[in-house]
Design an enzyme around this catalytic site. Structure first.
Site, PDB file in Angstrom:
ATOM      1  N   LYS A  76      47.142  36.935  33.347  1.00  0.00           N
ATOM      2  CA  LYS A  76      47.284  35.948  32.276  1.00  0.00           C
ATOM      3  C   LYS A  76      47.221  34.513  32.799  1.00  0.00           C
ATOM      4  O   LYS A  76      46.650  33.645  32.130  1.00  0.00           O
ATOM      5  CB  LYS A  76      48.582  36.162  31.497  1.00  0.00           C
ATOM      6  N   THR A  77      47.779  34.249  33.975  1.00  0.00           N
ATOM      7  CA  THR A  77      47.731  32.878  34.499  1.00  0.00           C
ATOM      8  C   THR A  77      46.287  32.446  34.739  1.00  0.00           C
ATOM      9  O   THR A  77      45.897  31.309  34.448  1.00  0.00           O
ATOM     10  CB  THR A  77      48.540  32.771  35.804  1.00  0.00           C
TER      11      THR A  77
ATOM     12  N   ASP B 137      52.890  29.670  27.054  1.00  0.00           N
ATOM     13  CA  ASP B 137      52.997  30.861  27.887  1.00  0.00           C
ATOM     14  C   ASP B 137      54.339  31.547  27.624  1.00  0.00           C
ATOM     15  O   ASP B 137      55.294  30.914  27.167  1.00  0.00           O
ATOM     16  CB  ASP B 137      52.880  30.452  29.361  1.00  0.00           C
ATOM     17  N   GLU B 138      54.427  32.833  27.934  1.00  0.00           N
ATOM     18  CA  GLU B 138      55.660  33.622  27.758  1.00  0.00           C
ATOM     19  C   GLU B 138      56.227  33.436  26.346  1.00  0.00           C
ATOM     20  O   GLU B 138      57.415  33.207  26.149  1.00  0.00           O
ATOM     21  CB  GLU B 138      56.710  33.227  28.809  1.00  0.00           C
TER      22      GLU B 138
ATOM     23  N   GLN C 200      57.720  42.784  27.355  1.00  0.00           N
ATOM     24  CA  GLN C 200      58.485  42.117  28.410  1.00  0.00           C
ATOM     25  C   GLN C 200      59.479  41.108  27.844  1.00  0.00           C
ATOM     26  O   GLN C 200      59.896  40.178  28.534  1.00  0.00           O
ATOM     27  CB  GLN C 200      57.537  41.430  29.402  1.00  0.00           C
TER      28      GLN C 200
ATOM     29  N   ARG D 126      56.823  45.846  38.336  1.00  0.00           N
ATOM     30  CA  ARG D 126      56.787  44.927  39.485  1.00  0.00           C
ATOM     31  C   ARG D 126      56.135  45.600  40.686  1.00  0.00           C
ATOM     32  O   ARG D 126      55.695  44.926  41.618  1.00  0.00           O
ATOM     33  CB  ARG D 126      58.199  44.482  39.898  1.00  0.00           C
TER      34      ARG D 126
END
Length: 683
Positions: free
Chosen positions: A32-33, A222-223, A253, A617
């Site tokens: 995503k970044t 974002d987020e 998330q 993770r």
């Protein structure tokens, strides 16, 4: 040209959909970044002025990384271009964005432009003062819990929390009013205020709203699943006219409901933007197929979510192992043994290993086992550099010089180093300020108040007032851009002049500990000169910018340990956004995960999402464990496997106890001992 050919089809669609509302559902590890930064560069390449683009995220680290990546994607400015810095997009946190707006316009709300920002420690100081007035000796409320309640009340938007008992509701409202009045009297704001005051500013001053809408024509968040009601209102207010809003997030998330995050902001985006284009990113570049299949199976048990299926081209990978241990000490020892075995046999460095747990208390036996084995580790969430006494003292001195109405900072340093202003004296001055409905510094300046003290104390008060006023004048009349000495040198001279370094060394019995504290200050002083200034800034402006940077950059860590080869110990809440080649998730037991409170509070879905985040993770290997007994408050208590373990398909998880032992070949044995010699340096 920004190269879009390296993106997968869904990533490219997200980048090229530039007009109107867009929801990018970005699963864990789906890049995503990269998508966000490429989209910003693509907008600029298509002719959108960089300074009309706003990117908002939740940490300064993420904002810095995005800006760095955007700069790498865009061509360097050509020679012969107009002088002056090239315009660039605004990439920052919600709080940093609001500070920018408030510094320009807060005087319209009755505040002075030199407002200070209270961090959590200073907020707790205000709450404790309020509680001391209403609490009895037998009932002392928990100040952090009260502060958390006040934050939820103030951020809840149109749906404030309800209280079953009307008396409790009345007390809560009284505390809220007292808290807000106390901050206002000090010309201070807290992190909640930064957003709430901007919302008020935009509601009451249409010209400011129009200026912000024109400035930020393309907004990316974002987020997005982590936004609360106030943050959602801010985003919606800025974008509901031009509709150029792109939000990036993953409802799977969303793990911060306990601090006000509203998953509905992402799930119900169509209510406010019916025409929103939804793009799903499902190709994972981080983990193996086995790990992703386990995560997918787990999260499907949450009914309220946007369906997505993570997949990978990284191969099946090694089996996921599930261990059962008799107690938490055995669990900790087994984790350390595995870490060391991998280091010797497979040359896996400590830095590629991470141990994840639900609560901070679970780290104790793991830390003990690591220390015994002489394994370096980094505990994420340990004491922050900015929580150290000497650092907090320096910041309090600077805040007092910038804004003497800041009672919390002034009371901290009034008698540091000791100058005859005892606790009793400061309590009397605080009472005098409350009688006069003003700050403590004004009471200290008041001749009537001064004469109520005996001669020696009165002299101490007068000397302290003179110290503050003299340095205030110095700050106000010195141009930062032309000033000599530098800000760091001026600050060091100030600390030397009041004898702070001498006092710091005297306060520590251990000379090495004292020098460590001095070095901490010297390191912080060295960073002061890197603060950006404008041509007409005074030194006071420079101090204000430095304080803003330190207060808002709350995700900055002393990352010396992180750069070293060290095992990472981290809670599941802190690990979002990170990845590790080898992950151990410990303590997967009822009462820990899901937490005992979750059934009472109806947050079982969020606990499942927390486990999902922990699983995703892992890049190459994942091991999990639970204990038959775990020590709590000094006593062993029975443990039971988490209900979430039953939701993982049996064909994906191998129970370590039933795993057949494989014979070791002669070649494997030689390699093992060769690795030991390489690591230990033995001949």
């Amino acid at each position: 040209m920004v190269n879009l050919a390296t993106l997968n089809p869904q990533q490219r669609q997200a980048v090229e959909t530039t007009e109107g509302p867009v929801l990018i559902l970005a699963g864990a590890g789906t890049g995503k970044t990269r998508v966000i930064t490429t989209r910003i560069a693509h907008l600029i390449e298509r002719g959108v002025p960089p300074d009309r683009i706003l990117g908002v995220t939740f940490t300064n680290k993420a904002a810095r990384e995005m800006l760095q990546r955007v700069n790498q994607l865009l061509p360097r400015r050509r020679r012969g271009a107009a002088e002056g810095p090239a315009p660039r997009p605004t990439l920052c946190t919600f709080h940093s964005l609001c500070v920018r707006i408030l510094r320009r316009h807060i005087e319209r709300l009755g505040y002075k432009a030199n407002f200070v920002i209270y961090d959590e420690s200073e907020q707790l100081g205000v709450v404790k003062k309020l509680l001391s007035r209403i609490a009895s000796k037998d009932a002392q409320p928990d100040a952090p819990a009260v502060l958390g309640m006040l934050s939820r009340m103030r951020n809840a938007g149109s749906e404030p929390p309800t209280f079953a008992d009307p008396k409790v509701a009345a007390i809560a409202q009284h505390l809220r009013q007292g808290y807000e009045s106390a901050l206002r009297a000090c010309n201070a704001v807290d992190f909640d205020d930064l957003i709430l005051l901007v919302l008020r500013l935009l509601r009451e001053h249409p010209e400011v709203l129009e200026e912000c809408r024109q400035r930020y024509r393309y907004v990316m968040v974002d987020e997005y699943q982590d936004t609360n009601a106030a943050q959602f209102e801010l985003v919606h207010t800025l974008t509901r006219e031009h509709r150029n809003l792109c939000v990036v997030g993953d409802d799977d998330q969303s793990i911060y409901g306990w601090r006000g995050a509203e998953i509905a902001n992402l799930l119900e985006l169509e209510r406010f933007f019916p025409e929103v284009k939804v793009v799903k990113l499902e190709q994972n570049y981080r983990s193996t197929t086995l790990i992703l299949n386990a995560a997918n199976a787990l999260i499907r048990n949450n009914a309220r979510r946007r369906p997505k299926q993570l997949w990978s081209q990284n191969g099946a990978g090694t089996p996921i192992l599930l261990h059962t241990f008799e107690n938490d000490e055995q669990e900790a020892q087994a984790v350390v043994n595995r870490i060391e075995a991998d280091r010797f046999a497979r040359r896996v460095p400590w830095s590629e290993q991470a141990v994840l747990f639900r609560t901070n208390g679970q780290s104790r036996p793991i830390e003990a086992a690591l220390r015994k084995a002489k394994v370096r580790y980094h505990l994420v969430g340990g004491q922050s550099f900015f929580d150290r006494r000497e650092v907090r003292d320096l910041l309090a001195f600077l805040k007092t010089l910038v804004n003497p109405r800041d009672d919390i900072s002034l009371l901290r340093i009034a008698n540091v180093p000791a100058r005859g202003l005892s606790d009793t004296t400061m309590q009397r001055l605080l009472a005098a300020s409350q009688e006069r409905h003003g700050p403590v510094f004004e009471a200290m300046q008041n001749p009537v108040v001064q004469t109520s003290f005996p001669g020696r104390t009165r002299t101490s008060i007068e000397e302290f007032v003179a110290l503050i006023e003299e340095n205030q004048n110095t700050l106000s009349h010195t141009r930062a851009a032309l000033a000599e000495p530098k800000l760091s040198e001026w600050t060091r001279a100030f600390l030397d002049g009041i004898g702070y370094f001498t006092e710091l060394r005297r306060s520590e019995k251990d000379p090495e500990a004292a020098e460590n504290r001095v070095r901490n200050l010297v390191d912080l002083l060295a960073s002061m000169d890197a603060v950006e200034t404008e041509a007409n800034d005074t030194r006071r402006d420079q101090v204000i910018r430095f304080l803003e940077e330190v207060t808002l950059d709350n995700d900055r860590n002393d990352d010396t340990e992180q750069r070293r080869d060290a095992v990472t110990l981290i809670t599941m809440h802190s690990c979002k956004g990170l990845e590790f080649p080898h992950v151990f998730i410990v303590g997967i037991e009822e009462g820990l995960l899901p937490h005992a409170r979750s059934k009472l509070e109806g947050t079982l879905d969020e606990e499942r999402r927390l486990f999902y985040v922990a699983i995703t993770r892992a890049m190459r290997t994942l091991q999990m464990s639970w204990c038959v007994a775990r020590r709590k408050y000094g006593q062993l208590t029975a443990g039971h496997p988490s209900q979430f373990l039953k939701e993982l398909p049996e064909d994906l998880v191998t129970r370590a106890e039933s795993r057949p032992r494989e014979a070791v070949s002669l070649e494997q044995g030689r390699n093992f001992f060769a690795s030991i010699r390489a690591v230990t340096g033995a001949e």
